[in-house]
Design a protein around this motif. Structure first.
Motif, PDB file in Angstrom:
ATOM      1  N   MET A   1       0.871  -1.097  -0.007  1.00 16.68           N
ATOM      2  CA  MET A   1      -0.203  -0.104  -0.216  1.00 16.68           C
ATOM      3  C   MET A   1       0.927   1.142   0.332  1.00 16.68           C
ATOM      4  SD  MET A   1      -1.269   0.242   3.893  1.00 16.68           S
ATOM      5  CE  MET A   1      -2.209  -1.404   3.963  1.00 16.68           C
ATOM      6  N   PRO A   2       0.509   2.660  -0.486  1.00 20.32           N
ATOM      7  CA  PRO A   2       1.315   3.374  -0.301  1.00 20.32           C
ATOM      8  C   PRO A   2       1.754   3.834   1.066  1.00 20.32           C
ATOM      9  CG  PRO A   2      -0.979   3.925  -1.570  1.00 20.32           C
ATOM     10  CD  PRO A   2      -1.072   2.664  -0.981  1.00 20.32           C
ATOM     11  N   TYR A   3       3.064   4.468   1.057  1.00 11.83           N
ATOM     12  CA  TYR A   3       3.831   4.876   2.144  1.00 11.83           C
ATOM     13  C   TYR A   3       2.880   5.395   3.324  1.00 11.83           C
ATOM     14  CZ  TYR A   3       7.480   6.105   5.270  1.00 11.83           C
ATOM     15  OH  TYR A   3       8.175   6.316   6.513  1.00 11.83           O
ATOM     16  N   ASN A   4       2.444   6.783   2.577  1.00 10.79           N
ATOM     17  CA  ASN A   4       1.776   7.503   3.533  1.00 10.79           C
ATOM     18  C   ASN A   4       0.533   7.143   4.123  1.00 10.79           C
ATOM     19  OD1 ASN A   4       3.621   9.581   3.292  1.00 10.79           O
ATOM     20  ND2 ASN A   4       2.618  10.764   1.718  1.00 10.79           N
ATOM     21  N   THR A   5      -0.195   6.317   3.382  1.00  5.69           N
ATOM     22  CA  THR A   5      -1.474   5.650   3.688  1.00  5.69           C
ATOM     23  C   THR A   5      -1.263   4.845   4.912  1.00  5.69           C
ATOM     24  OG1 THR A   5      -2.301   5.370   1.435  1.00  5.69           O
ATOM     25  CG2 THR A   5      -3.278   4.034   2.861  1.00  5.69           C
ATOM     26  N   TYR A   6       0.009   3.959   4.771  1.00 15.57           N
ATOM     27  CA  TYR A   6       0.403   3.028   5.813  1.00 15.57           C
ATOM     28  C   TYR A   6       0.580   3.832   7.125  1.00 15.57           C
ATOM     29  CZ  TYR A   6       3.057  -0.886   8.192  1.00 15.57           C
ATOM     30  OH  TYR A   6       3.363  -1.879   9.009  1.00 15.57           O
ATOM     31  N   VAL A   7       1.550   4.774   7.294  1.00 15.48           N
ATOM     32  CA  VAL A   7       1.923   5.351   8.296  1.00 15.48           C
ATOM     33  C   VAL A   7       1.011   6.234   8.982  1.00 15.48           C
ATOM     34  CG1 VAL A   7       4.591   5.074   7.532  1.00 15.48           C
ATOM     35  CG2 VAL A   7       3.376   7.352   6.981  1.00 15.48           C
ATOM     36  N   GLN A   8      -0.196   6.824   8.296  1.00 15.60           N
ATOM     37  CA  GLN A   8      -1.058   7.727   8.837  1.00 15.60           C
ATOM     38  C   GLN A   8      -2.487   7.129   8.739  1.00 15.60           C
ATOM     39  OE1 GLN A   8      -0.857  11.696   6.776  1.00 15.60           O
ATOM     40  NE2 GLN A   8       1.203  11.294   6.308  1.00 15.60           N
ATOM     41  N   ARG A   9      -2.804   6.079   8.157  1.00 15.35           N
ATOM     42  CA  ARG A   9      -4.061   5.501   8.313  1.00 15.35           C
ATOM     43  C   ARG A   9      -4.257   3.983   8.658  1.00 15.35           C
ATOM     44  NH1 ARG A   9      -7.841   8.124   3.208  1.00 15.35           N
ATOM     45  NH2 ARG A   9      -7.510  10.229   3.941  1.00 15.35           N
ATOM     46  N   PHE A  10      -3.019   3.311   8.499  1.00 15.24           N
ATOM     47  CA  PHE A  10      -3.040   1.984   8.759  1.00 15.24           C
ATOM     48  C   PHE A  10      -2.464   1.739  10.232  1.00 15.24           C
ATOM     49  CE2 PHE A  10      -1.130  -2.205   8.254  1.00 15.24           C
ATOM     50  CZ  PHE A  10      -2.098  -3.099   8.655  1.00 15.24           C
ATOM     51  N   ARG A  11      -1.145   1.968  10.059  1.00 25.17           N
ATOM     52  CA  ARG A  11      -0.408   1.914  11.481  1.00 25.17           C
ATOM     53  C   ARG A  11       0.501   3.319  11.770  1.00 25.17           C
ATOM     54  NH1 ARG A  11       4.495  -2.399  12.594  1.00 25.17           N
ATOM     55  NH2 ARG A  11       4.530  -2.027  14.999  1.00 25.17           N
ATOM     56  N   ARG A  12       0.069   3.953  12.606  1.00 24.60           N
ATOM     57  CA  ARG A  12       0.933   5.079  12.881  1.00 24.60           C
ATOM     58  C   ARG A  12       2.172   4.938  13.203  1.00 24.60           C
ATOM     59  NH1 ARG A  12      -1.465   9.763  12.158  1.00 24.60           N
ATOM     60  NH2 ARG A  12      -3.830   9.984  11.916  1.00 24.60           N
ATOM     61  N   THR A  13       3.074   5.492  12.473  1.00 24.10           N
ATOM     62  CA  THR A  13       4.643   5.152  13.032  1.00 24.10           C
ATOM     63  C   THR A  13       5.673   6.498  12.402  1.00 24.10           C
ATOM     64  OG1 THR A  13       6.623   3.847  13.054  1.00 24.10           O
ATOM     65  CG2 THR A  13       5.061   3.645  11.183  1.00 24.10           C
ATOM     66  N   SER A  14       6.431   6.866  13.180  1.00 26.12           N
ATOM     67  CA  SER A  14       7.340   7.752  12.579  1.00 26.12           C
ATOM     68  C   SER A  14       8.921   7.190  12.166  1.00 26.12           C
ATOM     69  CB  SER A  14       7.612   8.825  13.746  1.00 26.12           C
ATOM     70  OG  SER A  14       8.337   8.189  15.030  1.00 26.12           O
ATOM     71  N   GLN A  15       9.058   5.975  12.570  1.00 30.52           N
ATOM     72  CA  GLN A  15      10.092   5.210  12.452  1.00 30.52           C
ATOM     73  C   GLN A  15      10.156   4.177  10.717  1.00 30.52           C
ATOM     74  OE1 GLN A  15      11.868   2.915  15.377  1.00 30.52           O
ATOM     75  NE2 GLN A  15      13.301   1.741  14.189  1.00 30.52           N
ATOM     76  N   VAL A  16      11.046   4.602  10.048  1.00 36.43           N
ATOM     77  CA  VAL A  16      11.076   3.787   8.751  1.00 36.43           C
ATOM     78  C   VAL A  16      11.634   2.486   9.355  1.00 36.43           C
ATOM     79  CG1 VAL A  16      12.109   3.802   6.540  1.00 36.43           C
ATOM     80  CG2 VAL A  16      11.305   5.806   7.263  1.00 36.43           C
ATOM     81  N   GLY A  17      11.223   1.547   8.466  1.00 37.15           N
ATOM     82  CA  GLY A  17      11.672   0.166   8.525  1.00 37.15           C
ATOM     83  C   GLY A  17      12.945  -0.121   7.909  1.00 37.15           C
ATOM     84  N   THR A  18      12.903   0.166   6.560  1.00 42.34           N
ATOM     85  CA  THR A  18      14.006  -0.051   5.594  1.00 42.34           C
ATOM     86  C   THR A  18      14.165   0.953   4.760  1.00 42.34           C
ATOM     87  OG1 THR A  18      13.604  -2.543   5.786  1.00 42.34           O
ATOM     88  CG2 THR A  18      14.960  -1.786   4.124  1.00 42.34           C
ATOM     89  N   TYR A  19      15.114   1.525   4.352  1.00 44.20           N
ATOM     90  CA  TYR A  19      15.506   2.298   3.239  1.00 44.20           C
ATOM     91  C   TYR A  19      16.053   1.637   2.193  1.00 44.20           C
ATOM     92  CZ  TYR A  19      14.927   5.736   6.879  1.00 44.20           C
ATOM     93  OH  TYR A  19      14.696   6.548   8.019  1.00 44.20           O
ATOM     94  N   ILE A  20      15.478   1.763   0.970  1.00 37.09           N
ATOM     95  CA  ILE A  20      15.918   1.123  -0.395  1.00 37.09           C
ATOM     96  C   ILE A  20      16.820   2.031  -1.085  1.00 37.09           C
ATOM     97  CG2 ILE A  20      15.519  -0.066  -2.517  1.00 37.09           C
ATOM     98  CD1 ILE A  20      13.222  -1.354  -1.137  1.00 37.09           C
ATOM     99  N   VAL A  21      17.877   2.131  -1.231  1.00 37.92           N
ATOM    100  CA  VAL A  21      18.783   3.020  -1.823  1.00 37.92           C
ATOM    101  C   VAL A  21      19.261   2.775  -3.104  1.00 37.92           C
ATOM    102  CG1 VAL A  21      21.011   4.439  -1.778  1.00 37.92           C
ATOM    103  CG2 VAL A  21      19.748   3.671   0.337  1.00 37.92           C
ATOM    104  N   LYS A  22      18.576   3.634  -4.252  1.00 36.93           N
ATOM    105  CA  LYS A  22      18.942   3.267  -5.541  1.00 36.93           C
ATOM    106  C   LYS A  22      20.052   4.129  -6.113  1.00 36.93           C
ATOM    107  CE  LYS A  22      16.922   1.617  -9.507  1.00 36.93           C
ATOM    108  NZ  LYS A  22      16.691   0.207  -9.750  1.00 36.93           N
ATOM    109  N   VAL A  23      21.038   3.330  -6.465  1.00 39.19           N
ATOM    110  CA  VAL A  23      22.222   3.808  -6.940  1.00 39.19           C
ATOM    111  C   VAL A  23      22.190   4.609  -8.221  1.00 39.19           C
ATOM    112  CG1 VAL A  23      24.779   3.381  -7.501  1.00 39.19           C
ATOM    113  CG2 VAL A  23      23.667   2.233  -5.672  1.00 39.19           C
ATOM    114  N   GLU A  24      22.859   5.621  -8.682  1.00 38.19           N
ATOM    115  CA  GLU A  24      22.826   6.439  -9.983  1.00 38.19           C
ATOM    116  C   GLU A  24      23.254   5.186 -11.128  1.00 38.19           C
ATOM    117  OE1 GLU A  24      24.987   9.838  -9.361  1.00 38.19           O
ATOM    118  OE2 GLU A  24      23.109  11.057  -9.019  1.00 38.19           O
TER     119      GLU A  24
END
Length: 395
Positions: free
Chosen positions: A202-225
C-alpha cells in the motif's frame, strides 16, 4: 602430405586394437570429463547466483535500522533526503515499512500477510511487474488513498474464482480498513529470502497515517545512480552511518557486495576442484606413454625397414608423436562430450540453467594436446634413435 599420412596411420593404429585404445583413452576421458563437469557446474552456479541477485537489483543498497530511542530520532522519513545530500552516487532513497496483518475478502481470509508501505518508486526499483491492473501512483501516496497491490499467490487465495482488480479487501490488525485492489503482481521467485507472491503493498503515507501510525522507517532502499559503483556507494553509506549512529544501530545489505563475494568463492572452489580432477589427466598421460612404448616395440620391424629405405629420424619421431597426440586429443574430445552431458544432467537436477564454460573446453583441449606431446615424446624419440640393422634384428 607427411602430416596427413601420419594422421591416417595413427587413426588406423587406434582402430587396429580397439580394447587397448579404449583403456589408453580412459584416463584422459575421465580427467577431461571431470574438469569440464566441475567448471561447467561452477559457471552455471555463478550465473544462477548472479541472476538471483540481479532480479533483486544490483544497483540497490538496503539500510535496516535497529530499534532504539536514538535510532528513532535519526531514521525518520526525512533521513532519506539527508542521505542523498551526504553521500554521492545515490539516485533516490525509498523508505519502506512493513508488518503482519490479516487480509479478507468476504469469507476468504489469509492470516499473517506481510503488508508493506512503499512509495511508487519501489516497484521499478525492485523490477516488479504486473499480471493485471496497475501500480499505485505518487498522487495516491500524497493523498493517502486506501489502495493496495496484491502478490500473485495472495490474490489467488482471496479471489479463487475471479479477478481481484477493482474489488475491495479488508486489511486489519486491531480494526479492519477497506482497500481497493488496483493491481496484482506477476508470479516471481523469492529474491534473497524476500517473497513477493504472498505480500501486499500500500502507499507509504497511507500506511504510516491511516493503517499503522509510526514515525520510524523500517527499511530504506537506496537506488544507485547509473554508472556508479554500488559497492563503493554501500561503503560510503556505511561509513556515514557509523559516524552518526554507530555500527550497532543499523544493518546494511548490498546485493552487489554479496554477489562479488559469492562469485569469488564459487570461482576459487571450482578452480580447486578442477585442479584435483586434472591430476587424473597426468595418470591418463602415463597410460598413453605406456601404450606408445608398446606401439614402438610392435613397430620395430617397420621402423627398421623405413630407416633402411632412407627415412629420417625426424619422420619416424613425427609418426609416433602424431599417434600420441591423436590418441590424447581423441580422449579429450570424448571427455568434453561426456563432461557436458554430466553437467547438463547435474544442473537439471539442481534446477539451474546450463552455462557451458568455454574456458573449460579450451583448457581441456590444450591440456590434452600437451599431454599427447609430453608423454609421447619419449617413445617417439626412442623410435627415432633405433638403428636400421638393430631394428630388423629385433623383429
Amino acid at each position: 602430405m607427411l602430416l596427413s599420412e601420419n594422421i591416417r596411420m595413427a587413426i588406423a593404429s587406434l582402430f587396429g586394437n580397439r580394447l587397448r585404445t579404449f583403456l589408453s583413452l580412459l584416463g584422459i576421458m575421465i580427467g577431461v570429463a571431470s574438469v569440464v563437469t566441475i567448471l561447467n557446474l561452477g559457471q552455471s552456479a555463478s550465473e544462477s547466483i548472479s541472476a538471483s541477485f540481479e532480479s533483486g537489483g544490483l544497483d540497490t543498497v538496503s539500510i535496516m535500522p535497529r530499534g532504539s530511542a536514538r535510532e528513532t530520532m535519526v531514521f525518520s522519513e526525512e533521513f532519506s533526503y539527508r542521505l542523498m545530500d551526504e553521500v554521492d552516487g545515490i539516485k533516490e532513497v525509498l523508505p519502506m515499512v512493513s508488518s503482519g496483518a490479516n487480509v479478507r475478502n468476504g469469507q476468504e481470509i489469509v492470516e499473517s500477510v506481510i503488508v508493506q508501505g512503499v512509495t511508487s518508486g519501489f516497484f521499478p526499483s525492485s523490477s516488479l511487474s504486473l499480471s493485471s491492473g496497475s501500480f499505485f501512483t505518487a498522487v495516491d501516496n500524497i493523498n493517502r488513498r486506501q489502495v493496495i497491490v496484491l502478490g500473485s499467490e495472495l490474490a489467488d487465495e482471496l479471489f479463487p474464482s475471479g479477478e481481484a482488480v477493482g474489488h475491495y479487501v479488508s486489511v486489519f490488525r486491531n480494526q479492519a480498513k477497506s482497500f481497493l485492489v488496483v493491481g496484482v503482481l506477476e508470479e516471481r521467485d523469492a529474491t534473497m529470502g524476500t517473497s513477493y507472491n504472498d505480500s501486499a503493498f500500500m502507499p507509504y503515507n497511507t500506511y504510516v497515517q491511516r493503517f499503522r501510525r509510526t514515525s520510524q522507517v523500517g527499511t530504506y532502499i537506496v537506488k544507485v545512480e547509473e554508472g556508479a559503483d554500488s559497492i563503493a556507494v554501500a561503503e560510503d553509506i556505511e561509513e556515514y552511518l557509523n559516524e552518526i549512529v554507530g555500527s550497532d544501530y543499523f544493518r546494511l545489505f548490498s546485493p552487489a557486495t554479496i554477489k562479488e563475494m559469492a562469485d569469488s568463492v564459487t570461482g576459487v572452489f571450482s578452480s580447486f576442484l578442477a585442479a584435483i580432477a586434472a591430476i587424473s589427466l597426468l595418470v591418463g598421460g602415463s597410460g598413453i606413454m605406456n601404450i606408445m612404448l608398446v606401439s614402438v616395440v610392435e613397430s620395430t620391424g617397420e621402423i627398421g625397414i623405413r630407416k633402411a629405405l632412407g627415412a629420417a629420424p625426424k619422420a619416424i619421431r613425427s609418426q609416433f608423436l602424431v599417434e600420441s597426440v591423436t590418441l590424447s586429443v581423441t580422449g579429450g574430445i570424448i571427455g568434453i562430450i561426456l563432461g557436458s552431458l554430466m553437467s547438463s544432467a547435474a544442473v537439471h537436477i539442481a534446477g539451474w540453467e546450463l552455462h557451458i564454460s568455454s574456458a573449460a573446453i579450451l583448457i581441456s583441449l590444450i591440456f590434452s594436446l600437451a599431454i599427447g606431446v609430453f608423454f609421447g615424446w619419449y617413445p617417439a624419440a626412442k623410435a627415432a634413435k633405433l638403428e636400421p640393422m638393430e631394428a630388423l634384428a629385433r623383429d
